[in-house]
Design a protein around this motif. Structure first.
Motif, PDB file in Angstrom:
ATOM      1  N   ASP A   1     -13.990   5.420   9.787  1.00 24.22           N
ATOM      2  CA  ASP A   1     -13.450   6.752  10.079  1.00 24.22           C
ATOM      3  C   ASP A   1     -12.026   6.671  10.617  1.00 24.22           C
ATOM      4  O   ASP A   1     -11.179   7.519  10.299  1.00 24.22           O
ATOM      5  CB  ASP A   1     -14.350   7.486  11.079  1.00 24.22           C
ATOM      6  CG  ASP A   1     -15.670   7.925  10.455  1.00 24.22           C
ATOM      7  OD1 ASP A   1     -15.732   8.000   9.217  1.00 24.22           O
ATOM      8  OD2 ASP A   1     -16.628   8.184  11.200  1.00 24.22           O
ATOM      9  N   LEU A   2     -11.727   5.655  11.427  1.00 21.04           N
ATOM     10  CA  LEU A   2     -10.362   5.495  11.926  1.00 21.04           C
ATOM     11  C   LEU A   2      -9.388   5.217  10.787  1.00 21.04           C
ATOM     12  O   LEU A   2      -8.284   5.756  10.750  1.00 21.04           O
ATOM     13  CB  LEU A   2     -10.315   4.353  12.953  1.00 21.04           C
ATOM     14  CG  LEU A   2     -10.996   4.604  14.300  1.00 21.04           C
ATOM     15  CD1 LEU A   2     -11.002   3.328  15.141  1.00 21.04           C
ATOM     16  CD2 LEU A   2     -10.298   5.722  15.066  1.00 21.04           C
TER      17      LEU A   2
ATOM     18  N   ARG B   1      -3.883  -0.354   5.262  1.00 19.14           N
ATOM     19  CA  ARG B   1      -4.500  -0.528   6.569  1.00 19.14           C
ATOM     20  C   ARG B   1      -5.070  -1.946   6.689  1.00 19.14           C
ATOM     21  O   ARG B   1      -5.433  -2.581   5.688  1.00 19.14           O
ATOM     22  CB  ARG B   1      -5.636   0.478   6.793  1.00 19.14           C
ATOM     23  CG  ARG B   1      -5.227   1.947   6.731  1.00 19.14           C
ATOM     24  CD  ARG B   1      -4.415   2.357   7.952  1.00 19.14           C
ATOM     25  NE  ARG B   1      -4.152   3.785   7.953  1.00 19.14           N
ATOM     26  CZ  ARG B   1      -3.114   4.366   7.346  1.00 19.14           C
ATOM     27  NH1 ARG B   1      -2.247   3.607   6.683  1.00 19.14           N
ATOM     28  NH2 ARG B   1      -2.946   5.671   7.404  1.00 19.14           N
TER      29      ARG B   1
ATOM     30  N   GLY C   1      -8.910   8.397   8.752  1.00 18.34           N
ATOM     31  CA  GLY C   1      -8.414   9.545   9.497  1.00 18.34           C
ATOM     32  C   GLY C   1      -9.457  10.617   9.746  1.00 18.34           C
ATOM     33  O   GLY C   1      -9.105  11.795   9.917  1.00 18.34           O
ATOM     34  N   ARG C   2     -10.732  10.220   9.767  1.00 17.29           N
ATOM     35  CA  ARG C   2     -11.811  11.184   9.989  1.00 17.29           C
ATOM     36  C   ARG C   2     -12.222  11.183  11.459  1.00 17.29           C
ATOM     37  O   ARG C   2     -12.090  10.190  12.151  1.00 17.29           O
ATOM     38  CB  ARG C   2     -13.019  10.844   9.111  1.00 17.29           C
ATOM     39  CG  ARG C   2     -12.696  10.823   7.630  1.00 17.29           C
ATOM     40  CD  ARG C   2     -13.924  10.693   6.742  1.00 17.29           C
ATOM     41  NE  ARG C   2     -14.742   9.525   7.012  1.00 17.29           N
ATOM     42  CZ  ARG C   2     -15.480   8.906   6.087  1.00 17.29           C
ATOM     43  NH1 ARG C   2     -15.466   9.357   4.827  1.00 17.29           N
ATOM     44  NH2 ARG C   2     -16.215   7.857   6.393  1.00 17.29           N
ATOM     45  N   GLU C   3     -12.753  12.318  11.909  1.00 12.10           N
ATOM     46  CA  GLU C   3     -13.249  12.419  13.274  1.00 12.10           C
ATOM     47  C   GLU C   3     -14.536  11.609  13.417  1.00 12.10           C
ATOM     48  O   GLU C   3     -15.370  11.580  12.515  1.00 12.10           O
ATOM     49  CB  GLU C   3     -13.521  13.880  13.638  1.00 12.10           C
ATOM     50  CG  GLU C   3     -12.273  14.727  13.795  1.00 12.10           C
ATOM     51  CD  GLU C   3     -11.436  14.313  14.997  1.00 12.10           C
ATOM     52  OE1 GLU C   3     -12.023  13.900  16.019  1.00 12.10           O
ATOM     53  OE2 GLU C   3     -10.199  14.369  14.890  1.00 12.10           O
TER      54      GLU C   3
ATOM     55  N   ASP D   1       5.030   1.850   5.521  1.00 14.76           N
ATOM     56  CA  ASP D   1       3.668   2.357   5.344  1.00 14.76           C
ATOM     57  C   ASP D   1       2.692   1.278   4.910  1.00 14.76           C
ATOM     58  O   ASP D   1       1.544   1.582   4.587  1.00 14.76           O
ATOM     59  CB  ASP D   1       3.664   3.497   4.304  1.00 14.76           C
ATOM     60  CG  ASP D   1       4.384   4.732   4.815  1.00 14.76           C
ATOM     61  OD1 ASP D   1       4.409   4.920   6.049  1.00 14.76           O
ATOM     62  OD2 ASP D   1       4.935   5.490   3.994  1.00 14.76           O
TER      63      ASP D   1
ATOM     64  N   ASN E   1      -2.287   3.593  13.658  1.00  9.06           N
ATOM     65  CA  ASN E   1      -3.540   3.517  12.889  1.00  9.06           C
ATOM     66  C   ASN E   1      -3.450   2.534  11.726  1.00  9.06           C
ATOM     67  O   ASN E   1      -4.317   2.505  10.866  1.00  9.06           O
ATOM     68  CB  ASN E   1      -3.922   4.901  12.363  1.00  9.06           C
ATOM     69  CG  ASN E   1      -2.898   5.450  11.375  1.00  9.06           C
ATOM     70  OD1 ASN E   1      -1.787   4.911  11.255  1.00  9.06           O
ATOM     71  ND2 ASN E   1      -3.245   6.521  10.696  1.00  9.06           N
ATOM     72  N   LYS E   2      -2.411   1.700  11.708  1.00 13.15           N
ATOM     73  CA  LYS E   2      -2.264   0.707  10.644  1.00 13.15           C
ATOM     74  C   LYS E   2      -3.199  -0.481  10.841  1.00 13.15           C
ATOM     75  O   LYS E   2      -3.605  -1.128   9.882  1.00 13.15           O
ATOM     76  CB  LYS E   2      -0.817   0.194  10.581  1.00 13.15           C
ATOM     77  CG  LYS E   2       0.214   1.247  10.227  1.00 13.15           C
ATOM     78  CD  LYS E   2       0.027   1.732   8.817  1.00 13.15           C
ATOM     79  CE  LYS E   2       1.106   2.749   8.458  1.00 13.15           C
ATOM     80  NZ  LYS E   2       0.859   3.324   7.114  1.00 13.15           N
TER      81      LYS E   2
END
Length: 729
Positions: A378-379, A227, A382-384, A212, A353-354
């Motif tokens: 947002d990416l 991230r 995790g947001r739209e 993770d 998405n890392k």
């Protein structure tokens, strides 16, 4: 008046180091790589969202292409709209304008909310023609009128009032311009940006996704984060999969001061020429005369020199804005274009998405960078985001091809695990022998501090030698070990710190155990062994010198010499072996002596290393001796003195610089922002990059002046029978 080779923004906020370099390992929620507009905006937006952010910049903040922009704040993409509509459809173009409009609005509101004095100038933008009935402009208008509600077609007085040379134009209201460096530095010092930890002079050299986490390594430390965002605009060498999908151009700019008023409104302009010009009027509070900032003469490759490109801009001024003027500044920047001219802002398909990538910002970096920051944020969270699909790789059916990589992002190979197990076995052996020889841990029971120190200090000496030995073996074999253990350099640095710690604790524990009188009088050993005690003092001095130099190698006084000082570690290893062989009771009385004899064979490595150093650095170039790794490049007579010469050797782009009877071979790619040094100029003992005017010493590759902060690699050369040879290994 002397022409400055820099932008106005580097005059208003001069380049200087404001944040320290990364050292050691730190943790964060997100690590952002790239200290330009896109990286700073991403880091800021993530911090406002409650994330702890590390921002890494290989040079200094806003000294890349962001510091050499003309700073138009326009929502109009740097593309031909008719081509974009043909490729993706009119609705797609309309959605792109909605995304850039939102980013532009956010940027303007941020300046107001944070009360940032960055000389923001509200303006309209004009896409202009200098002739009537321009078919290219008319075609652009057919698209623009359907996608931008605040656009208008202007001719006649409405056009000439903006600029006397303009015949017709597309005007877009609600645009602007600003001083980007004032904006960035003010923002980073606002309380809302406290969640951003900035590190300058910290180039990313690799990364690894582990479960993770993402581990990002620099040449001075590492960051563990959840991230990673790559916001460099241009593709990094560790991501070669992006290179086929991006095209680099160089764009040039000048500022010119007129002797009288400049007949031009305070708006932002570009035209329909190919390549096009873009310009705006500057306010200079120190002068009543008009000043214009003009950019253009974009080109791919090196078809013309920088001086020829700047001359094209001067010719444009004489033709379109006649009057007496003096060019006060000239500079250039790089543009990275995708196949359709729009950036990619997306999760890297190989890492989920890392890892999020921002690249290909093209010529509208201010607004596109702000927009990309919003999508990237947002990416990560995790947001739209309604605009994310517009800038994904899928819009152009991009398939990133995987290739065998030697970066730090690869996993440890099977042989690496074997070597790691061997290291663990070697490391555990001295401790096992030490305690087994004394009947286990029981011999430490019931001891006071003095007795404990005296009994345990030999173990620290054994480990000091063991760690120095493994340091020696790793240091002389790094190029091979990196292939099977990608993070071996990071391990090497950390093990060095432990080796120094054990080496310092060994005499400290002896000092505590025997007392200061016996320690300084050296009565704790037989008289004939006292010379080996003095050897121990010498070792500590050498070890502190080499370790301290390595830790402080970023200091300007050490950048050029730390590696040479590091060669003292070979002397250190031999000295420690002698010290421990004659003074170490465990080495003399147990089978550790066989391990020490095995280690002694590594001394051969010292001889080999010094011989290699001698042959590379000391053997005269005219010796004519043929060695492995030497590549014959070109006849010496074909390299003109005072002119950089482009060449490629085994896939590596080099620039050759003739110096008297010798020649320098240097990496052709500028360490600052990727400029081609062979398109630059030679000025005495310097080579000057044509992109942002970084200068490097042609003898050593050291930075003479920025914005570059990292030196250029120099390759050994020699002349054999009139032919230049370069050693690439």
């Amino acid at each position: 008046m002397e022409i400055k080779n820099t932008s106005p923004w580097l005059d208003s906020v001069p380049d200087k180091k404001q944040w320290s370099a990364l050292s050691g390992e730190v943790g964060s929620d997100v690590v952002v790589v790239g200290g330009g507009i896109a990286g700073v905006m991403t880091a800021y937006r993530l911090a406002v969202a409650g994330q702890n952010v590390v921002l890494l910049e290989k040079n200094h903040i806003a000294t890349g292409d962001t510091g050499f922009t003309t700073a138009f704040v326009t929502r109009v993409p740097d593309v031909i709209l008719t081509d974009l509509a043909k490729r993706h459809g009119l609705d797609f173009v309309k959605n792109v304008f909605q995304a850039t409009t939102q980013a532009q609005t956010w940027l303007r509101e941020l300046i107001q909310k944070e009360n940032i004095d960055c000389d923001f100038q509200a303006a309209d933008s004009f896409d202009v023609s200098y002739e009537s009935d321009n078919v290219v402009l008319a075609a652009e208008w057919k698209v623009m009128k359907d996608v931008e509600p605040k656009s208008a077609w202007v001719t006649g007085e409405a056009a000439t009032s903006a600029g006397s040379m303009i015949k017709e134009a597309i005007r877009v209201q609600g645009e602007g311009a600003f001083d980007v460096r004032k904006f960035i530095f003010t923002l980073l010092h606002r309380p809302t940006a406290q969640g951003v930890k900035v590190y300058e002079e910290s180039p990313m050299v690799g990364f690894e996704v582990v479960g993770d986490e993402v581990l990002v390594t620099t040449d001075g430390g590492s960051v563990r984060a959840k991230r990673l965002v790559i916001a460099t605009g241009q593709p990094l060498p560790i991501f070669p999969e992006f290179a086929p999908h991006l095209k680099q151009k160089t764009t040039y700019a000048v500022t010119a001061e007129y002797s009288g008023p400049l007949v031009l409104s305070k708006n932002i302009f570009w035209d329909t020429d190919r390549p096009y010009q873009y310009f705006r009027k500057l306010d200079d509070p120190r002068s009543s005369r008009g000043t214009i900032m003009l950019g253009g003469a974009d080109q791919e490759g090196s078809k013309v020199t920088a001086e020829e490109s700047w001359n094209k801009l001067k010719a444009f001024l004489r033709h379109r804005l006649p009057g007496d003027f003096t060019v006060t500044r000239q500079w250039s920047g790089s543009l990275w274009e995708t196949v359709d001219g729009l950036p990619y802002v997306a999760a890297h398909p190989w890492h989920g998405n890392k890892v999020v990538v921002i690249t290909g910002l093209n010529g509208n970096g201010m607004v596109m960078g702000a927009m990309a920051a919003g999508i990237a944020t947002d990416l990560v969270l995790g947001r739209e985001n309604a605009s994310a699909k517009l800038f994904d790789f899928s819009r152009n059916n991009i398939q990133l091809k995987k290739k065998t990589s030697k970066t730090a992002g690869s996993k440890i190979r099977p042989l690496g695990w074997v070597l790691a197990a061997a290291w663990a076995l070697i490391f555990l052996t001295p401790g096992y022998v030490f305690f087994h020889q004394r009947g286990g841990l029981a011999f430490l029971q019931g001891t006071d501090l003095l007795s404990f120190s005296h009994r345990i200090f030999p173990l620290f000496g054994l480990y000091a030698f063991t760690l120095v030995w493994t340091q020696f073996m790793i240091g002389t074999s790094q190029s091979l070990l990196k292939k099977v253990i990608p993070r071996i350099i990071t391990f090497h640095r950390r093990e060095g710190a432990f080796a120094l710690t054990f080496a310092l604790l060994h005499p400290l524990l002896l000092f505590i155990g025997v007392g200061h009188a016996a320690f300084w009088g050296r009565t704790f050993v037989a008289p004939k062994l006292v010379p080996y005690v003095w050897l121990g003092y010498f070792q500590l001095l050498i070890m502190c010198t080499t370790a301290g130099t390595a830790l402080l190698m970023r200091l300007s006084s050490l950048k050029r010499v730390w590696h040479t000082i590091h060669y003292l570690n070979y002397v250190l290893f031999v000295s420690i072996w002698i010290h421990s062989w004659f003074l170490g009771s465990d080495v003399q009385s147990t089978w550790l002596k066989y391990l020490w004899l095995f280690a002694a064979t590594a001394i051969t490595g010292v001889v080999i290393r010094l011989r290699t150093y001698y042959r590379q650095r000391i053997v005269p170039e005219s010796s004519g001796e043929i060695n492995d790794g030497w590549e014959t490049i070109i006849a010496m007579e074909k390299v003109a003195p005072g002119q950089p010469h482009c060449t490629t050797v085994t896939g590596q782009a080099l620039v050759l610089i003739r110096r008297g009877d010798g020649v320098t071979a240097m990496d052709n790619t500028c360490s600052h922002a990727g400029g081609r040094l062979c398109d630059g100029t030679i000025d005495g003992q310097m080579i000057v990059c044509p992109l942002h005017s970084s200068a490097f010493d042609v003898r050593t590759g050291a930075v003479v002046h920025g914005p570059a902060r990292l030196p250029q690699r120099i390759y050994p050369t020699r002349i054999v029978s009139g032919q230049i040879q370069v050693r690439m290994k």
